[in-house]
Design a protein around this motif. Structure first.
Motif, mmCIF file in Angstrom:
data_model
loop_
_atom_site.group_PDB
_atom_site.id
_atom_site.type_symbol
_atom_site.label_atom_id
_atom_site.label_comp_id
_atom_site.label_asym_id
_atom_site.label_seq_id
_atom_site.Cartn_x
_atom_site.Cartn_y
_atom_site.Cartn_z
ATOM 1 N N LYS A 87 60.183 51.528 37.511
ATOM 2 C CA LYS A 87 60.343 51.656 38.776
ATOM 3 C C LYS A 87 59.138 52.427 39.207
ATOM 4 N N ASN A 88 58.754 53.491 38.475
ATOM 5 C CA ASN A 88 57.626 54.515 38.603
ATOM 6 C C ASN A 88 56.379 53.600 39.056
ATOM 7 N N MET A 89 56.153 52.668 37.937
ATOM 8 C CA MET A 89 54.919 52.056 38.057
ATOM 9 C C MET A 89 54.823 51.137 39.397
ATOM 10 N N ILE A 90 55.709 50.448 39.567
ATOM 11 C CA ILE A 90 55.911 49.523 40.681
ATOM 12 C C ILE A 90 55.779 50.329 42.193
ATOM 13 N N ILE A 91 56.855 51.301 42.244
ATOM 14 C CA ILE A 91 56.623 52.154 43.442
ATOM 15 C C ILE A 91 55.523 53.070 43.752
ATOM 16 N N TYR A 92 55.382 53.749 42.523
ATOM 17 C CA TYR A 92 54.669 54.912 42.724
ATOM 18 C C TYR A 92 53.293 54.896 42.146
ATOM 19 N N ASP A 93 53.033 53.625 41.438
ATOM 20 C CA ASP A 93 51.806 53.578 40.679
ATOM 21 C C ASP A 93 51.498 54.573 39.703
ATOM 22 N N GLU A 94 52.602 55.025 39.119
ATOM 23 C CA GLU A 94 52.444 56.112 37.985
ATOM 24 C C GLU A 94 52.827 55.493 36.704
ATOM 25 N N TYR A 95 51.648 55.355 35.984
ATOM 26 C CA TYR A 95 51.786 54.789 34.527
ATOM 27 C C TYR A 95 52.072 55.856 33.460
ATOM 28 N N PRO A 96 53.037 55.605 32.354
ATOM 29 C CA PRO A 96 53.139 56.415 31.483
ATOM 30 C C PRO A 96 52.183 56.757 30.463
ATOM 31 N N GLU A 97 51.966 57.825 29.880
ATOM 32 C CA GLU A 97 51.051 58.279 29.094
ATOM 33 C C GLU A 97 51.374 58.241 27.758
ATOM 34 N N ILE A 98 52.694 58.412 27.475
ATOM 35 C CA ILE A 98 53.412 58.600 26.036
ATOM 36 C C ILE A 98 53.851 57.590 25.479
ATOM 37 N N LEU A 99 53.325 57.290 24.214
ATOM 38 C CA LEU A 99 53.720 56.189 23.310
ATOM 39 C C LEU A 99 54.675 56.716 21.916
ATOM 40 N N ALA A 100 55.683 56.161 22.162
ATOM 41 C CA ALA A 100 56.630 56.678 21.171
ATOM 42 C C ALA A 100 56.604 55.802 19.607
ATOM 43 N N ASP A 101 56.323 56.511 18.878
ATOM 44 C CA ASP A 101 55.937 55.614 17.509
ATOM 45 C C ASP A 101 56.929 56.455 16.091
ATOM 46 N N ARG A 102 56.406 55.929 14.939
ATOM 47 C CA ARG A 102 57.126 56.884 13.960
ATOM 48 C C ARG A 102 56.347 58.072 13.716
ATOM 49 N N GLY A 103 57.372 58.986 13.716
ATOM 50 C CA GLY A 103 56.934 60.391 13.517
ATOM 51 C C GLY A 103 56.595 61.304 14.837
ATOM 52 N N GLY A 104 56.793 60.575 15.861
ATOM 53 C CA GLY A 104 56.798 61.309 17.243
ATOM 54 C C GLY A 104 56.231 60.535 18.391
ATOM 55 N N TYR A 105 55.878 61.663 19.122
ATOM 56 C CA TYR A 105 55.211 60.878 20.521
ATOM 57 C C TYR A 105 53.797 61.200 20.275
ATOM 58 N N TYR A 106 53.102 60.122 21.194
ATOM 59 C CA TYR A 106 51.382 60.224 20.820
ATOM 60 C C TYR A 106 50.954 59.833 22.442
ATOM 61 N N VAL A 107 49.622 60.361 22.492
ATOM 62 C CA VAL A 107 48.916 59.886 23.550
ATOM 63 C C VAL A 107 47.556 59.495 23.303
ATOM 64 N N LYS A 108 46.805 58.732 24.270
ATOM 65 C CA LYS A 108 45.406 58.425 23.883
ATOM 66 C C LYS A 108 44.588 59.413 24.633
ATOM 67 N N ILE A 109 43.263 60.102 24.162
ATOM 68 C CA ILE A 109 42.699 61.107 24.694
ATOM 69 C C ILE A 109 41.498 60.436 25.346
ATOM 70 N N ASN A 110 40.875 60.936 26.479
ATOM 71 C CA ASN A 110 39.871 60.447 27.163
ATOM 72 C C ASN A 110 38.752 61.340 26.544
ATOM 73 N N GLY A 111 37.893 60.568 25.672
ATOM 74 C CA GLY A 111 37.094 61.287 24.969
ATOM 75 C C GLY A 111 36.010 61.709 25.674
ATOM 76 N N ASP A 112 35.404 61.140 26.730
ATOM 77 C CA ASP A 112 34.320 61.560 27.735
ATOM 78 C C ASP A 112 34.739 62.936 28.232
#
Length: 340
Positions: free
Chosen positions: A105-130
């Motif tokens: 719903k957030n993606m379709i209505i508000y164009d808000e995409y998730p940042e967090i990926l649930a994986d073994r061991g916890g929650y992770y995000v990808k960093i914008n290195g630049d």
């Protein structure tokens, strides 16, 4: 609160229709449940109560179908084991993203995409290195300085800047607080699915053709005409075929301007040709899916008594396949049958 699959599908339908999507019928016995299109975006959705119940073989077919149609496959569920799916968190099952209804719903209505990926061991995000490097240097911090402030090693901080590793969500929050800027990347679940392992190249010596079962004569014949072919076992069609079409041939084929790739075609082979009622039911599904995917659909049948179309879906006889020289001639035959 949504409590069951039927209710969840209903909520998804209402959301998509309200936001201007064209939606297909629901296919309960298929590897996917429904397709939805809005402009260039084509979604292939699998709806489950528990995302852990997804069938691996079904996921494989969803990936193949998504590859052909340049679609975005998403699992929408309520829980994982005994835990409710969290909002704005992406889970993965056999390589497919799985999310809650609220995240969709957030993606379709508000164009808000998730940042967090649930994986073994916890929650992770990808960093914008630049961005990380830019703001680190703006604050005159060395890699070691910033690493110490964020309680990670210098080597780890270097990997963050190179984009080679994901960061723990808490570490990312610390870095954003230190640098006073957003450094995490959104997860774009609407990006068309592409997988290098799924090959559609059509060549007589290509392994893709050799791997098509000998019993699937029609699929093999399509491949020999120059189509990339994907056979399915758990969808409303048996085969997908894709051909490269240049502009001249496309004009000859007289296709209307499409919202998606006009080279896509859906094909159905059916072993029970004497059951007219079943064929007509299949035709309804093919027309429905063709409309959403902007593709052409057709039957390949052996029975000479059957007309050249079934409820508007062109019928090609098996023996005719041997007289067609290439994919372009086959496409023209489909057009002729469709017009007539």
């Amino acid at each position: 609160m949504i409590k069951n699959r039927t209710q969840l599908i209903k909520e998804i339908y209402q959301l998509l229709n309200k936001e201007g999507f064209e939606t297909s019928n629901v296919y309960e016995q298929s590897c996917f449940d429904l397709l939805a299109r809005k402009k260039l975006l084509l979604l292939i959705l699998k709806v489950l109560v528990n995302i852990d119940s997804i069938n691996e073989a079904h996921v494989k077919e969803i990936r193949q179908i998504s590859q052909v149609f340049l679609a975005s496959p998403i699992i929408v569920g309520l829980k994982s084991k005994n835990h409710i799916l969290e909002e704005d968190v992406v889970y993965e099952r056999y390589g497919l993203p799985a999310i809650s209804f609220e995240t969709l719903k957030n993606m379709i209505i508000y164009d808000e995409y998730p940042e967090i990926l649930a994986d073994r061991g916890g929650y992770y995000v990808k960093i914008n290195g630049d961005v990380l490097k830019e703001y680190r240097e703006e604050y005159s911090l060395s890699l070691k300085d910033l690493a110490n402030l964020a309680h990670v090693s210098r080597a780890t901080m270097h990997k963050y800047e190179n984009g080679s590793v994901r960061a723990n969500a808490e570490t990312a929050m610390d870095l954003e607080r230190i640098l006073n800027t957003k450094i995490t990347l959104d997860i774009d679940l609407f990006e068309p699915y592409r997988e290098e392992d799924i090959k559609l190249k059509a060549d007589l010596n290509d392994k893709n053709i050799q791997n098509i079962p000998l019993s699937h004569d029609n699929a093999r014949n399509l491949a020999k005409l120059g189509f990339g072919v994907v056979s399915t076992n758990k969808s409303p069609f048996d085969t997908l075929a894709k051909a490269e079409i240049n502009k001249k041939d496309l004009n000859d084929f007289n296709k209307k301007e499409s919202k998606s790739d006009p080279r896509l075609m859906a094909n159905l082979n059916t072993p029970n040709e004497n059951n007219t009622k079943k064929l007509k039911k299949m035709a309804v599904s093919l027309k429905d899916l063709s409309l959403i995917t902007s593709s052409e659909s057709f039957f390949i049948l052996k029975d000479k008594k059957i007309n050249n179309s079934i409820d508007g879906i062109p019928v090609i006889k098996s023996w005719e396949m041997k007289e067609v020289e290439d994919s372009q001639e086959f496409l023209k035959l489909i057009k002729e049958r469709k017009n007539n």
